[in-house]
Design an enzyme around this catalytic site. Sequence first.
Site, PDB file in Angstrom:
ATOM      1  N   HIS A 298       0.825  -1.228   0.000  1.00  0.00           N
ATOM      2  CA  HIS A 298       0.000   0.000   0.000  1.00  0.00           C
ATOM      3  C   HIS A 298       0.851   1.268   0.000  1.00  0.00           C
ATOM      4  CE1 HIS A 298      -3.474  -2.457   0.515  1.00  0.00           C
ATOM      5  NE2 HIS A 298      -3.136  -2.858   1.719  1.00  0.00           N
ATOM      6  N   CYS A 299       2.167   1.115   0.114  1.00  0.00           N
ATOM      7  CA  CYS A 299       3.031   2.289   0.177  1.00  0.00           C
ATOM      8  C   CYS A 299       3.594   2.607  -1.201  1.00  0.00           C
ATOM      9  CB  CYS A 299       4.182   2.039   1.156  1.00  0.00           C
ATOM     10  SG  CYS A 299       5.177   3.520   1.450  1.00  0.00           S
TER      11      CYS A 299
END
Length: 356
Positions: free
Chosen positions: A143-144
């Site tokens: 998700h980064c």
Amino acid sequence: MPHRTELYEDAPSACWPIVYSPDYNITFMGLEKLHPFDAGKWGKVINFLKEEKLIADDLIVQAREATDEDLLVVHTRRYLNKLKWSFVVATITEIPPVAFLPNFVVQRKVLKPLRTQTGGTIMAGKLAVDRGWAINVGGGFHHCSSDKGGGFCAYADITLAIKFLFERVQGVSKATIIDLDAHQGNGHERDFMDDHRVYIMDVYNRYIYPGDGFAKRAIKRRVELEWGTEDTEYLQKVHTHVEGALNELKPDIIVYNAGTDILDGDPLGGLAISPQGIVKRDEVVFKAARRRRIPILMVTSGGYQKRTARIIADSILNLHNLGLIDKELATCGAENPKVEQMIRDSAKDLTNLSLQ
């Protein structure tokens, strides 16, 4: 000219291409228990593998912490500076009390473990190319992206591993990400939005976090699942689309995000895959990679139940029992007789993968 890094130093040839450090595990006054993530699962996986006599401490590759210079290959300086604010880290890790801790404590107790796992993924990328396969027992922070964290993901380890390979390893110019975590991998998708060297396949629950419509535009092969999807349908889809993705583009490296939050009963995943289904899924992906002689890097990503560590260990043991991973294979590459036998066996197996 790429910067000097310790992450690409050659690992001892006696070691398995399995990367881990005790520094992966997050333990701090019980605060880690405020997130459903089992923040000690990585050490438990290693302990299970030791109990089964597959590995020993001196036979695994010790992960090193990624430095700021390593992280700046992908991340903006502005983003790394933001992590010096505890409330930003509290938002990313979804542990609100972290906001009230001095940042030097947050750096040491929360971010250092995540930086070490990130270093582990970068190291495992080189190992996979050198040895044919590698597993980082942590990582998978999908998700980064370069300038934004979230969903317990503070560093873009998948993007970093691929960019390091593109910059430093001759002959690696195409990568495929196979993201089978229950959540959409919006971080690497945003990072590789317009990069035609990277093919992204993502299979996820369509109704849950992050629902990032913009990032979906980067997915070349998108498989959106319904609530409660079970083994038979899931394994058929995984098999069909892994084969399709690798037939569409033969990459120089596969990055396999092997999240176990697809497990039935996971509080965040919303799917209903059995432990045996997860083991079979990993087998499908490794067979597809080994049959085509494509190096594969596996990261463990999400998995929010206490029993996921045992399942990850069981899956690694299964891959070893099938001859899809072993030290001999890692040293000798894909010409290993075990691989040749596996290729013959898997040809028979392809038709009934989802039925076993």
